[in-house]
Write an enzyme that holds these catalytic residues in place. Structure first.
Site, short mmCIF file in Angstrom:
data_model
loop_
_atom_site.label_atom_id
_atom_site.label_comp_id
_atom_site.label_asym_id
_atom_site.label_seq_id
_atom_site.Cartn_x
_atom_site.Cartn_y
_atom_site.Cartn_z
N LYS A 255 11.26 10.31 2.30
CA LYS A 255 11.16 8.89 1.99
C LYS A 255 12.47 8.43 1.38
CE LYS A 255 9.14 5.78 -1.48
NZ LYS A 255 8.19 5.63 -2.60
N ASP A 260 13.51 0.16 -4.86
CA ASP A 260 12.13 -0.30 -4.74
C ASP A 260 11.79 -1.26 -5.87
OD1 ASP A 260 9.51 -0.71 -4.21
OD2 ASP A 260 8.82 1.27 -4.87
N LYS A 267 7.19 -4.83 -9.46
CA LYS A 267 6.97 -3.90 -10.56
C LYS A 267 7.30 -4.57 -11.89
CE LYS A 267 8.47 0.19 -7.99
NZ LYS A 267 7.29 1.07 -8.04
N ASP A 278 14.27 6.10 -5.69
CA ASP A 278 13.08 6.15 -4.85
C ASP A 278 13.42 6.66 -3.44
OD1 ASP A 278 10.36 5.96 -4.69
OD2 ASP A 278 10.34 3.86 -4.07
N ASP A 337 3.89 -2.56 -2.97
CA ASP A 337 4.57 -1.51 -3.72
C ASP A 337 4.12 -0.11 -3.28
OD1 ASP A 337 6.34 -0.42 -5.48
OD2 ASP A 337 5.06 -0.66 -7.24
N GLU A 339 4.85 1.26 -0.50
CA GLU A 339 5.63 1.11 0.72
C GLU A 339 6.08 2.44 1.29
OE1 GLU A 339 6.85 1.06 -2.23
OE2 GLU A 339 8.52 2.43 -1.93
N ARG A 341 4.57 5.20 1.88
CA ARG A 341 3.69 5.78 2.91
C ARG A 341 3.83 5.03 4.23
NH1 ARG A 341 -1.24 4.69 -1.08
NH2 ARG A 341 0.50 5.07 -2.48
#
Lengths: 490, 480
Positions: A255, A260, A267, A278, A337, A339, A341
Site C-alpha cells: 500500500k 493520507d 482525520k 502511509d 479514510d 482507502e 484496502r
C-alpha cells in the site's frame, strides 16, 4: 554512513577500541591482550563499572592505557549467541561511538558469521536521514566513518557480510522513502525512485492513470481522484531463479498512500503529519526488491505497489460512492479514510491475474485498530494459508520483525455486507482490522495470501537496538528471509 | 428452565414434533427443493398440523452441532408450550444434546414484565430407543445448561436488583448444591487488606464483597480456580463513561456470573475435580467517597498501584481476587472479565481474547471453547506492554493514559487489552494462569446460535468442558 571493514586481528595502539564480550567469561584473544597491556586494569575497571557482559550492555572506559576510549560490549551468554544477538549488540554499540571517526572492534574470537552480523547491526543503527538539515552544527553530527571489525577469519566474515550489506541497502531505501516528506514524495516521484532498481537488474514498469483507467482500476482511481497528484502503479520483477528451475513467482504487494488526509472523511489534525508514512507497505516492498536484487537472490519475485494521495477536494470521492474494482466487484465507500484496502484491491486482483503467483503477501499501514489490538511490537498477520502464515511468523522471529496471527472468518465477513453494492469498505469498530482483512481476502481469488497490517510497526517513537527512531522499514528483512526460505532452498 | 423427559416409543401425534436429520440422510419430499441441506442449525418446516420441524445436524454431528439444532428449534417453536423430539434411530447422546440446545435456546428473562408476557417453551418430551442411556448423558448436559442459564439470569438482572449484596445472596444459595460459599464483607476485606477492591467499591452505597465458592470434588488435590470480575454496575466512577449505552454496564459482572455458573455445573454433575471461584463484587459508582485518578492503592499483594483511570476498575478488583486465589495454591487460575473495549476493537463479537502465561492451559481453553462454540483467540503480552505500565510514583500503573496531542498518530491507539493482561499477570505470580477478556461476547445484540439476544452465559460451558478435559484426574505434575 560508516564503512564496515573486516580486518585481521591486531590490537590498535591507540584510538577507540571495542571489546565484545560474552557474559560470565574471562576476556579472550585481543581483549585478553588488551587486559595484559594495561596490567589487568581493563578487567578491574570493567568490574568496578558493573559490566557483566549482559545483552545490550555497553560500558565505556575513558583513557585506558593509550586508548582514548574502550567500549566493552555485552553479547549475553556464549551458548545463546545467535546472529540476532550479535546484530543487537552491534546496534547498541553505535550510540557509544557515534562521536568517534575510526573504531576498531576486537571481534577476533567470534564466529565470522557473528562478526558479520555485528557489523550489520551497527550499520542498521547508524543510518540517519539528514537530507533536509541545513544548519546542524558540525559537532552535533555523527562522525563515525569507519568501523574496522577484527576477526580471525576476516575473509569469511567479509563474505558473510556481502548479502547483509545488500539487505541493509534495501532497508535504507525503504527508510528513506518512508521518511521523505509528502510534498517531495508523491506517487510520480515514488515511481521514479522505483526505476532506480533497474540498475540492480529489476524490470520496472510504471502504469499511470490512463493505463489504469483502461484496465478498470475503479477503486484505486476513486481514491486518487481528489488529489492534484496523479496515481501510479509500479510492477517490479526480479527473475533470479536459475534457468531450468523457473518457478511461479512470489508476489509482494504494498500500500503506497503517499499522504493520507483521510479524504472527505478527514482525520483529526493531531498527528496527521505521520500520514506521510502511509506508504510504508509499498516502501517495504521496494526495499525488499532492492535487497533481493542486491544479493542476487535465486528466486523469481514480483513486487507491485499502488501509489496514490488521498485528499479532500471538489473532485474527491464521497462517502456513499459506489466504485467498481478491477475484479468487477463493486464497493460502497462508507468511509473515504479506509482507502488503503481500495488501492490494494485493484493491485491484488491485477497481480493474481497476471502472475498467478505461488503466494501473495501484502503489506499495509492499514488500520489503527491493529495498534489497539496488538500495540507496536507485533504486526498483525492474516492469512488463508496455514503454511504461508507459519513461514512468515518464523521469518519474522529470525529477523526481529515479529508478527501475530489474527483470525479470519465468515462472521467477520458478514460485517462488510452492503445494501447497495457487493461490499462496503468498512465493517464498524468491532474487529476493525479483521474486517479490513476480510475485504482484502475478496480480492485474492482464492490464491494463497497473507496480509501484514504494519500500522503499529512501520514507525517507531523510540530507538531500538538496530532501528533508530522513525521509519523502521518493517517488512524488508522479513520478506527477504521469507523469499530465502520459501523460494531459494534446495 | 425447560423440563425434559425421555421416553421410549413413537412420539405422541398430538404434539408438535422436532425431527433431527443428519446431513446425507434421505429428506422428506419438498425439503431439498426448498434448499434445506441439513447443515447444523438449519431448519425446515413443511406444512403440517400439529407443526413439524426438520432439524439439520450436519455430517457426523457432535455436541455443538446437536445443541445448535436444538436451539434453532427452540427459536422457531418459541411459543409452543410442549414439544416432542423424535430421536429414535439416533445415538442416545443425540437426544440429550439436542435437548440441551432446546433448553439454551428457550431461555427467557421475563421476571420484570408484568403484562403481555409471551408464552414460552416449557416442556420437551424426547422419544428415544434407550431412555436410560439418554438420561445419563442428559445429566451431564443439563448441568452445563443450568450453569449457563444461572449466569444469563444474573447478567440480565438490572443493577438496582442485583446489588453486591443481592449478588452475594444469590451465590450463598448455591450451598444447596454442595458448594461451600464464604462471603467476605467490608470488615474482613479491610482487615485482610483488599485495598484495590475496597477503593473501587468505595463510591457505592452497597459495599464490595469477595465471594469464595468451593467444590470439594472427590480427590485430594489443589483446586482449579476461577476468578471473576463482578462489577454489578460500572459508571466508570470519577472517569465517568459517556451516557449513551451506559445501561449495558449492568452486564459488567458477566465474568463473575460465568465463574459462578461453572461452579454450579460442576456441582450438578458431581465433578471429581476440586474447584473454586473467587468473585470480586463491587459497584463502580461516582460519589463523595469514590477513588480518584492519581490515587495510589495498596493491593492485597502488598504491591502499590497508581490509578490512572477509574474506569479501568476491573483489573484492580481482579488483582486482589487473583492474589486471594493464590492462597489455595491452585493447579490453574482462569480469570474471566468484561475487561476492555480494546478487545472488541481487536476481535469483534465472535471471539474472546485469550491471554496467559501457560501455553498448555491456553490451548486447553481454546480447545474447550471450540467444543462448546465459545471461541477464543490467543493474544500477546509483549515486553513493551509491561514496560508501558511503569509508574513514576508506585510499583505499577493500572493503564496507560490517552495521548494529549503528543506521540503522533499511533499514540491515539492504545492496546489496552494487552496492557490489562500484562497488569493481571503481575498478580498471578508464578501460577499457571489464563485470562479471558469477554467484553465482546458476554451479551449478544441479536439472536445467536445458542440463544436469543441478550446475555450469552459465555464461559460457563467452556469452563465446564475445560475441567472435564483437563482437571478431573489428580495431576502429579502440577506446578506448585
Amino acid at each position: 554512513m560508516p564503512d564496515i571493514a573486516f580486518v585481521k586481528p591486531a590490537l590498535p595502539r591507540n584510538g577507540v577500541l571495542v571489546l565484545p564480550m560474552t557474559e560470565g567469561d574471562p576476556p579472550a584473544g585481543l581483549a585478553q591482550e588488551a587486559d595484559g597491556a594495561t596490567g589487568g586494569l581493563l578487567v578491574r575497571a570493567l568490574e568496578a563499572a558493573g559490566f557483566k557482559g549482559r545483552k545490550g550492555q555497553a560500558t565505556t572506559l575513558h583513557a585506558l592505557g593509550d586508548w582514548t576510549k574502550v567500549v566493552a560490549l555485552g553479547l549475553g551468554k556464549a551458548a545463546e549467541l545467535k546472529p540476532e544477538a550479535a546484530e543487537a549488540a552491534g546496534g547498541s554499540l553505535v550510540p557509544a561511538i557515534s562521536g568517534d571517526r575510526e573504531v576498531t572492534v576486537a571481534a577476533d574470537t567470534l564466529d565470522p558469521q557473528l562478526a558479520a552480523s555485528l557489523g550489520f547491526g551497527a550499520l542498521l543503527r547508524a543510518w540517519r536521514f539528514d537530507r533536509y538539515r541545513t544548519t546542524e552544527k558540525e559537532e552535533d553530527k555523527p562522525k563515525l566513518e569507519r568501523l574496522a571489525i577484527a576477526n580471525a577469519n576476516a575473509t569469511a566474515a567479509k563474505t558473510a557480510f556481502g548479502p547483509l550489506r545488500a539487505v541493509a541497502d534495501g532497508v535504507f531505501l525503504t527508510r528513506e522513502l518512508v521518511s521523505e516528506p509528502p510534498n517531495v514524495l508523491d506517487p510520480a516521484e515514488f515511481a521514479e525512485r522505483c526505476r532506480g532498481l533497474e540498475r540492480l537488474g529489476v524490470e520496472v514498469e510504471v502504469l499511470g492513470p490512463k493505463e489504469m483507467k483502461r484496465l478498470g482500476f475503479g477503486a484505486l482511481l476513486g481514491v486518487a481522484q481528489g488529489s492534484a497528484k496523479e496515481p501510479r502503479m509500479v510492477v517490479m520483477q526480479w527473475k533470479g531463479a536459475p534457468k531450468g528451475k523457473k518457478q511461479k513467482p512470489l508476489a509482494l504487494i504494498g500500500k503506497g498512500v503517499t499522504f493520507d488526509t483521510g479524504g472527505i472523511s478527514i482525520k483529526p489534525s493531531a498527528g496527521m503529519e505521520d500520514m506521510k508514512w502511509d506508504m510504508a507497505g509499498a516502501g517495504a516492498v521496494v526495499g525488499a526488491m532492492a535487497a533481493l536484487a542486491g544479493r542476487k537472490a535465486k528466486a523469481d519475485v514480483v513486487g507491485l505497489v499502488g501509489l496514490v494521495e488521498n485528499m479532500p477536494s471538489g473532485t474527491a470521492q464521497r462517502p456513499g460512492d459506489v466504485v467498481k474494482t478491477y475484479s468487477g466487484q463493486t464497493v460502497e465507500v462508507i468511509n473515504t479514510d479506509a482507502e488503503g484496502r481500495l488501492v490494494l484491491a485493484d493491485v491484488m486482483w491485477y497481480c493474481q491475474e497476471r502472475f498467478d503467483p505461488r503466494a501473495m503477501v501484502d503489506l499495509a499501514t492499514l488500520t489503527g485498530a491493529i495498534i489497539i489490538a496488538l500495540g507496536n511490537e507485533h504486526a498483525g498477520l492474516f492469512s488463508n494459508d496455514e503454511e504461508l502464515a507459519h513461514r512468515i511468523i518464523a521469518a519474522g522471529v529470525s529477523v526481529g520483525e515479529k508478527c501475530w496471527r489474527m483470525p479470519l472468518g465468515d462472521a467477520y465477513d458478514k460485517q462488510i455486507k452492503s445494501d447497495i453494492a457487493d461490499m462496503k469498505n468498512v465493517g464498524g469498530r468491532p474487529g476493525g482490522s479483521i474486517t479490513a482483512a476480510q475485504f482484502l481476502q475478496r480480492f485474492t481469488n482464492g490464491k494463497p495470501w497473507a496480509h501484514l497490517d504494519i500500522a503499529g510497526t512501520a514507525w517507531s517513537s523510540k530507538d531500538q537496538p538496530t532501528v533508530p527512531k522513525g521509519a523502521t522499514a518493517f517488512g524488508v528483512r522479513l520478506l527477504d528471509r521469507l523469499v530465502a526460505e520459501m523460494a531459494e532452498e534446495g | 428452565m425447560l423440563r425434559v423427559q425421555f421416553r421410549r416409543g413413537p412420539p405422541d401425534p398430538a404434539l408438535p414434533l422436532l425431527l433431527p436429520v443428519p446431513e446425507g440422510a434421505v429428506l422428506p419430499r419438498g425439503a431439498a427443493e426448498a434448499g434445506f441441506r441439513a447443515a447444523p442449525g438449519e431448519v425446515f418446516e413443511p406444512a403440517a398440523a400439529p407443526r413439524r420441524l426438520l432439524l439439520g445436524l450436519g455430517p457426523a454431528p457432535k455436541r455443538l452441532a446437536l445443541e445448535k439444532a436444538g436451539a434453532a428449534a427452540a427459536a422457531r417453536f418459541a411459543e409452543l408450550p410442549h414439544v416432542a423430539l423424535d430421536a429414535r434411530g439416533q445415538p442416545a447422546e443425540a437426544a440429550a444434546w439436542i435437548a440441551a440446545g432446546v433448553a439454551l435456546g428457550a431461555w427467557r428473562f421475563d421476571r420484570h414484565r408484568t403484562r403481555d408476557v409471551p408464552p414460552a417453551l416449557l416442556r420437551l418430551t424426547a422419544f428415544v430407543d434407550d431412555p436410560a442411556a439418554a438420561r445419563a448423558v442428559w445429566e451431564v448436559a443439563e448441568a452445563g445448561v443450568r450453569g449457563c442459564l444461572f449466569a444469563r439470569d444474573l447478567v440480565a438482572e438490572p443493577a438496582n436488583h442485583l446489588t453486591t449484596r443481592s449478588f452475594a445472596k444469590r451465590l450463598e444459595e448455591l450451598a444447596e448444591f454442595g458448594i461451600h460459599v464464604d462471603v467476605l464483607g467490608r470488615k474482613r476485606l479491610t482487615r485482610a487488606g483488599f485495598g484495590a477492591l475496597l477503593a473501587v467499591g468505595a463510591g457505592s452505597a452497597t459495599p464490595p464483597r469477595i465471594a469464595v465458592l468451593r467444590w470439594r470434588g472427590s480427590f485430594d488435590a489443589p483446586p482449579v480456580a476461577f476468578v471473576g470480575k463482578g462489577i454489578v454496575f460500572d459508571t466508570g466512577g470519577i472517569s465517568i463513561k459517556p451516557a449513551g449505552g451506559m445501561e449495558a454496564m449492568r452486564a459488567d459482572m458477566a465474568g463473575a456470573a460465568a465463574c459462578a455458573g461453572a461452579m454450579l455445573s460442576l456441582a450438578l454433575r458431581r465433578s471429581p475435580a476440586p474447584a473454586m471461584a473467587v468473585l470480586a463484587l463491587a459497584e463502580n459508582a461516582t460519589g463523595a467517597e469514590s477513588y480518584r485518578p492519581g490515587d495510589v492503592l495498596r493491593t492485597l499483594s502488598g504491591r502499590t498501584v497508581e490509578v490512572v483511570d477509574t474506569d479501568a476498575e476491573g483489573r484492580l478488583v481482579l488483582a486482589d481476587a487473583l492474589h486471594h486465589a493464590r492462597g489455595w495454591r491452585p493447579r490453574g487460575m482462569i480469570d474471566l472479565a468484561t475487561l476492555t473495549g480494546a478487545i472488541v476493537t481487536a476481535l469483534g463479537h465472535c471471539r474472546a481474547g485469550l491471554f496467559g502465561n501457560d501455553a498448555a492451559l491456553m490451548s486447553a481453553l481454546a480447545a474447550a471453547g471450540e467444543e462448546v462454540g465459545e471461541h477464543l483467540w490467543p493474544m500477546p503480552i509483549g515486553e513493551s506492554h509491561r514496560a508501558d505500565l511503569h509508574s513514576d510514583i508506585a510499583d505499577i500503573r493500572q493503564c496507560v493514559p490517552p495521548a494529549r496531542g503528543e506521540g503522533g498518530w499511533q499514540a491515539r491507539f492504545i492496546p489496552d487489552a494487552c496492557h490489562a493482561a500484562a497488569f493481571l499477570r503481575e498478580f498471578a505470580g508464578k501460577h499457571s494462569w489464563a485470562h479471558l477478556d469477554i467484553a465482546g461476547v458476554d451479551t449478544a445484540e441479536e439472536a445467536h446460535a445458542l440463544g436469543p439476544a441478550g446475555p450469552t452465559g459465555f464461559g460457563v460451558r467452556l469452563l465446564d468442558a475445560l475441567v472435564a478435559a483437563r482437571f478431573e484426574e489428580p495431576d502429579h505434575h502440577a506446578a506448585p
